[in-house]
Design an enzyme around this catalytic site. Sequence first.
Site, PDB file in Angstrom:
ATOM      1  N   TYR A  53       0.865  -1.191   0.000  1.00 26.27           N
ATOM      2  CA  TYR A  53       0.000   0.000   0.000  1.00 26.27           C
ATOM      3  C   TYR A  53       0.899   1.238   0.000  1.00 26.27           C
ATOM      4  O   TYR A  53       1.284   1.775   1.038  1.00 26.27           O
ATOM      5  CB  TYR A  53      -0.965  -0.013   1.196  1.00 26.27           C
ATOM      6  CG  TYR A  53      -1.935  -1.180   1.157  1.00 26.27           C
ATOM      7  CD1 TYR A  53      -2.176  -1.881  -0.023  1.00 26.27           C
ATOM      8  CD2 TYR A  53      -2.614  -1.594   2.292  1.00 26.27           C
ATOM      9  CE1 TYR A  53      -3.045  -2.951  -0.069  1.00 26.27           C
ATOM     10  CE2 TYR A  53      -3.503  -2.664   2.253  1.00 26.27           C
ATOM     11  CZ  TYR A  53      -3.701  -3.341   1.066  1.00 26.27           C
ATOM     12  OH  TYR A  53      -4.574  -4.408   1.035  1.00 26.27           O
ATOM     13  N   HIS A 128      -0.238 -12.384   0.284  1.00 27.62           N
ATOM     14  CA  HIS A 128      -1.180 -11.456  -0.353  1.00 27.62           C
ATOM     15  C   HIS A 128      -1.962 -12.053  -1.521  1.00 27.62           C
ATOM     16  O   HIS A 128      -3.176 -11.901  -1.604  1.00 27.62           O
ATOM     17  CB  HIS A 128      -0.412 -10.206  -0.825  1.00 27.62           C
ATOM     18  CG  HIS A 128      -1.241  -8.973  -0.877  1.00 27.62           C
ATOM     19  ND1 HIS A 128      -0.740  -7.727  -0.561  1.00 27.62           N
ATOM     20  CD2 HIS A 128      -2.536  -8.758  -1.214  1.00 27.62           C
ATOM     21  CE1 HIS A 128      -1.698  -6.822  -0.720  1.00 27.62           C
ATOM     22  NE2 HIS A 128      -2.788  -7.418  -1.106  1.00 27.62           N
ATOM     23  N   SER A 208     -12.486  -4.964   0.280  1.00 32.55           N
ATOM     24  CA  SER A 208     -13.418  -4.085  -0.454  1.00 32.55           C
ATOM     25  C   SER A 208     -14.858  -4.452  -0.083  1.00 32.55           C
ATOM     26  O   SER A 208     -15.696  -4.669  -0.965  1.00 32.55           O
ATOM     27  CB  SER A 208     -13.204  -4.152  -1.970  1.00 32.55           C
ATOM     28  OG  SER A 208     -11.975  -3.556  -2.332  1.00 32.55           O
ATOM     29  N   PRO A 209     -15.168  -4.502   1.216  1.00 33.18           N
ATOM     30  CA  PRO A 209     -16.500  -4.957   1.638  1.00 33.18           C
ATOM     31  C   PRO A 209     -17.620  -4.009   1.218  1.00 33.18           C
ATOM     32  O   PRO A 209     -18.785  -4.391   1.218  1.00 33.18           O
ATOM     33  CB  PRO A 209     -16.388  -5.024   3.166  1.00 33.18           C
ATOM     34  CG  PRO A 209     -15.319  -4.033   3.493  1.00 33.18           C
ATOM     35  CD  PRO A 209     -14.327  -4.127   2.373  1.00 33.18           C
ATOM     36  N   LEU A 210     -17.237  -2.775   0.841  1.00 28.54           N
ATOM     37  CA  LEU A 210     -18.252  -1.795   0.415  1.00 28.54           C
ATOM     38  C   LEU A 210     -18.217  -1.596  -1.101  1.00 28.54           C
ATOM     39  O   LEU A 210     -18.811  -0.657  -1.616  1.00 28.54           O
ATOM     40  CB  LEU A 210     -18.024  -0.465   1.145  1.00 28.54           C
ATOM     41  CG  LEU A 210     -18.065  -0.598   2.674  1.00 28.54           C
ATOM     42  CD1 LEU A 210     -17.563   0.664   3.355  1.00 28.54           C
ATOM     43  CD2 LEU A 210     -19.471  -0.932   3.156  1.00 28.54           C
ATOM     44  N   GLY A 211     -17.474  -2.445  -1.787  1.00 31.02           N
ATOM     45  CA  GLY A 211     -17.425  -2.355  -3.243  1.00 31.02           C
ATOM     46  C   GLY A 211     -16.156  -1.724  -3.770  1.00 31.02           C
ATOM     47  O   GLY A 211     -15.981  -1.605  -4.976  1.00 31.02           O
ATOM     48  N   GLY A 212     -15.261  -1.282  -2.861  1.00 35.49           N
ATOM     49  CA  GLY A 212     -13.977  -0.722  -3.296  1.00 35.49           C
ATOM     50  C   GLY A 212     -13.968   0.804  -3.233  1.00 35.49           C
ATOM     51  O   GLY A 212     -15.020   1.441  -3.254  1.00 35.49           O
ATOM     52  N   ALA A 216     -17.467   2.778  -3.593  1.00 33.19           N
ATOM     53  CA  ALA A 216     -18.187   2.789  -2.314  1.00 33.19           C
ATOM     54  C   ALA A 216     -19.207   3.931  -2.271  1.00 33.19           C
ATOM     55  O   ALA A 216     -20.302   3.781  -1.729  1.00 33.19           O
ATOM     56  CB  ALA A 216     -17.199   2.889  -1.156  1.00 33.19           C
ATOM     57  N   GLY A 217     -18.865   5.058  -2.878  1.00 35.78           N
ATOM     58  CA  GLY A 217     -19.744   6.227  -2.845  1.00 35.78           C
ATOM     59  C   GLY A 217     -21.081   5.999  -3.524  1.00 35.78           C
ATOM     60  O   GLY A 217     -22.071   6.654  -3.202  1.00 35.78           O
TER      61      GLY A 217
HETATM   62  N1  NAP Z   1      -6.139  -8.626   0.047  1.00 37.76           N
HETATM   63  C1  NAP Z   1      -6.313  -7.888  -1.007  1.00 37.76           C
HETATM   64  O1  NAP Z   1      -5.961  -8.262  -2.144  1.00 37.76           O
HETATM   65  C2  NAP Z   1      -6.991  -6.568  -0.861  1.00 37.76           C
HETATM   66  C3  NAP Z   1      -7.436  -5.856  -1.979  1.00 37.76           C
HETATM   67  C4  NAP Z   1      -8.099  -4.637  -1.755  1.00 37.76           C
HETATM   68  C5  NAP Z   1      -8.283  -4.173  -0.465  1.00 37.76           C
HETATM   69  N2  NAP Z   1      -7.803  -4.874   0.605  1.00 37.76           N
HETATM   70  C6  NAP Z   1      -8.012  -4.428   2.006  1.00 37.76           C
HETATM   71  O2  NAP Z   1      -9.399  -4.257   2.229  1.00 37.76           O
HETATM   72  C7  NAP Z   1      -9.628  -2.949   2.726  1.00 37.76           C
HETATM   73  C8  NAP Z   1     -10.992  -2.452   2.309  1.00 37.76           C
HETATM   74  O3  NAP Z   1     -11.120  -2.408   0.922  1.00 37.76           O
HETATM   75  P1  NAP Z   1     -11.116  -1.020   0.091  1.00 37.76           P
HETATM   76  O4  NAP Z   1     -10.522   0.039   0.931  1.00 37.76           O
HETATM   77  O5  NAP Z   1     -10.520  -1.346  -1.222  1.00 37.76           O
HETATM   78  O6  NAP Z   1     -12.653  -0.759  -0.211  1.00 37.76           O
HETATM   79  P2  NAP Z   1     -13.983  -0.554   0.659  1.00 37.76           P
HETATM   80  O7  NAP Z   1     -13.717  -0.852   2.082  1.00 37.76           O
HETATM   81  O8  NAP Z   1     -15.042  -1.320  -0.026  1.00 37.76           O
HETATM   82  O9  NAP Z   1     -14.264   0.979   0.435  1.00 37.76           O
HETATM   83  C9  NAP Z   1     -13.424   1.950   0.997  1.00 37.76           C
HETATM   84  C10 NAP Z   1     -14.004   3.321   0.795  1.00 37.76           C
HETATM   85  O10 NAP Z   1     -15.299   3.368   1.357  1.00 37.76           O
HETATM   86  C11 NAP Z   1     -15.513   4.588   1.990  1.00 37.76           C
HETATM   87  N3  NAP Z   1     -16.249   4.309   3.247  1.00 37.76           N
HETATM   88  C12 NAP Z   1     -15.935   3.361   4.165  1.00 37.76           C
HETATM   89  N4  NAP Z   1     -16.846   3.357   5.150  1.00 37.76           N
HETATM   90  C13 NAP Z   1     -17.735   4.324   4.865  1.00 37.76           C
HETATM   91  C14 NAP Z   1     -18.902   4.801   5.516  1.00 37.76           C
HETATM   92  N5  NAP Z   1     -19.338   4.228   6.646  1.00 37.76           N
HETATM   93  N6  NAP Z   1     -19.552   5.844   4.948  1.00 37.76           N
HETATM   94  C15 NAP Z   1     -19.119   6.398   3.789  1.00 37.76           C
HETATM   95  N7  NAP Z   1     -18.023   5.978   3.116  1.00 37.76           N
HETATM   96  C16 NAP Z   1     -17.344   4.938   3.653  1.00 37.76           C
HETATM   97  C17 NAP Z   1     -14.166   5.178   2.333  1.00 37.76           C
HETATM   98  O11 NAP Z   1     -14.220   6.544   2.028  1.00 37.76           O
HETATM   99  P3  NAP Z   1     -13.187   7.633   2.595  1.00 37.76           P
HETATM  100  O12 NAP Z   1     -11.881   7.287   1.931  1.00 37.76           O
HETATM  101  O13 NAP Z   1     -13.771   8.906   2.134  1.00 37.76           O
HETATM  102  O14 NAP Z   1     -13.108   7.477   4.076  1.00 37.76           O
HETATM  103  C18 NAP Z   1     -13.188   4.356   1.520  1.00 37.76           C
HETATM  104  O15 NAP Z   1     -12.458   5.095   0.575  1.00 37.76           O
HETATM  105  C19 NAP Z   1      -8.464  -2.134   2.140  1.00 37.76           C
HETATM  106  O16 NAP Z   1      -8.322  -0.908   2.796  1.00 37.76           O
HETATM  107  C20 NAP Z   1      -7.343  -3.094   2.322  1.00 37.76           C
HETATM  108  O17 NAP Z   1      -6.900  -3.075   3.666  1.00 37.76           O
HETATM  109  C21 NAP Z   1      -7.188  -6.070   0.420  1.00 37.76           C
END
Ligand code: NAP
Length: 286
Positions: A53, A128, A208-212, A216-217
């Site tokens: 990251y 990873h 990416s539990p919220l779609g990435g 996510a927005g």
């Molecule tokens: N293992 C893998 O290959 C892999 C791949 C991808 C991700 N990951 C891990 O999984 C984590 C989560 O995935 P992600 O970050 O890709 O996507 P995500 O959790 O689906 O979405 C993240 C985005 O959602 C927004 N958000 C989160 N909670 C919110 C809420 N309650 N209200 C409004 N907006 C909200 C955040 O906005 P703001 O930025 O504005 O706060 C953030 O940018 C990563 O951070 C990483 O640690 C792992």
Amino acid sequence: MQQRTIGDRTVSAIGLGGMPMSIEGRPDEARSIATIHAALEAGVTLVDTADAYHLDPTDVGHNELLIAKALRLAGSAADDVLVATKGGHRRPGDGSWYVQGDPAYLRKACEASLQRLDVEAIGLYQFHRPDPAVPYEESVGAIRDLLDEGKIVMAGVSNADPEQIRLAQEVLGGRLVSVQNQFSPAFRSSEAELDLCAELGIAFLPWSPLGGISRAGELGDRHAAFAEVAAERGVSPYQVVLAWELAKAPVVIPIPGASRPESIQDSARAADLELGAEELARLDAA
Ligand SMILES: NC(=O)c1ccc[n+]([C@@H]2O[C@H](COP(=O)([O-])OP(=O)(O)OC[C@H]3O[C@@H](n4cnc5c(N)ncnc54)[C@H](OP(=O)(O)O)[C@@H]3O)[C@@H](O)[C@H]2O)c1
């Protein structure tokens, strides 16, 4: 905050994903530290990161260094936090990602993560992503060696299919504690891995539990049923998504990313949102 377990560690049912604080579009350091501190104040005790990251090769480990700094600044408030990092992914600096999973590289990557996190042993180290050029058992064998040597306390894998999960469990001699795969309303095809983890008692961390980050927005617009339940309950659609994931099995621990304190404060509240059978059936069918 509701608690769940990873191996023998108790952690908050909602973790914090660190990626948005270190890749393209990342905020300044002060906002990131405020976000991590807001997570701790909300009861979050699991923080997910990775050496990959970062933006370019001069910046490797940006997120690990950031999290280590924020936890140091938090003092005793960070005592119970489990930092989960990963090795085996790399970024050349043009926005893309590639994999490297040979044992010698994984060992070097883990040793560098140990230094950046400034710990004697990494709480949870995850392989990873499978490297097609390296037999899976060799990559996971490197993780087993790190475990045997005490450089890592617990071992996990990420982006693994059911066969790889079973193989990892075998190579690690039954010590696989977590699987981190993509899972969200828009991406449900890892339900087979989730079910296997539930059967084996292994923590399943939806990424990416919220779609990435970029999608996510639009979550409420893209998935109307989640927005409808949210409106009925008077909570955000994000909380409904995370509560729906938590309800899938007691082994599920979502790690929503955040780069603003408000995001993780809202997401953390999902741990206390209990959805009814009728609501869950509507969301499953959506
Ligand atoms: N293992 C893998 O290959 C892999 C791949 C991808 C991700 N990951 C891990 O999984 C984590 C989560 O995935 P992600 O970050 O890709 O996507 P995500 O959790 O689906 O979405 C993240 C985005 O959602 C927004 N958000 C989160 N909670 C919110 C809420 N309650 N209200 C409004 N907006 C909200 C955040 O906005 P703001 O930025 O504005 O706060 C953030 O940018 C990563 O951070 C990483 O640690 C792992």
